[in-house]
Scaffold this motif. Structure first.
Motif: not given
Length: 158
Positions: A122-126, A129-131, A143-144, A149-150
């Motif tokens: 997955l990728y997420t900007p924010d 912590a949830l994941y 940068e995407y 993003v992570t």
């Protein structure tokens, strides 16, 4: 998660498909410049598979959709070697904080594992912590399409 929330596979002909597609377009449409809502709905419906990749699940409270998550083959054009992807995890704002996102992620993990995948992404900007709480590990930050993003992965069956 509230006991009256049911997770179900979304079908392309489901009347809620356009509503759910609208959520994902509103949330992430900016990552796809030039994409119209109508095109986004058609792409979304094409990802309503029968099982495995692609699949879309929706959290239902009675007849009302309150959240969604997808399992798709490709969610990041610059990381085509990574597949499949957890994508489009979304919960309607007034339903957040009740475990619905976590339940949707777990359902997608089960779908991936059932279909023989040992790892997915997955990728997420924010929402790191949830994941992380759900067992995902960060691979890289980048940068995407104008966002930092992570990229994260999850080893299944552990």
């Amino acid at each position: 998660m509230q006991c009256d929330i049911i997770l179900q596979r979304l079908r392309a002909d489901d009347p809620n498909a356009e509503i759910v597609a609208g959520w994902t377009f509103e949330s992430w449409g900016h990552l796809h410049p030039g994409l119209t809502l109508e095109e986004a709905i058609e792409r979304f419906k094409a990802e309503c598979g029968q099982g495995g990749v692609p699949s879309i699940f929706v959290a239902m409270q009675g007849e009302t959709p309150v959240g969604t998550a997808s399992l798709i083959a490709d969610d990041m054009s610059i990381r085509r070697e990574f597949t499949p992807w957890l994508a489009s995890v979304f919960v309607v704002p007034e339903w957040r904080g009740q475990g619905i996102a976590s339940a949707l992620v777990r359902r997608i993990e089960a779908e991936a594992a059932t279909h023989g995948f040992e790892r997915f992404y997955l990728y997420t900007p924010d929402q790191q912590a949830l994941y992380r709480r759900l067992g995902w590990q960060a691979l890289e930050s980048l940068e995407y399409r104008g966002e930092t993003v992570t990229v994260m992965s999850r080893q299944l069956g552990l």
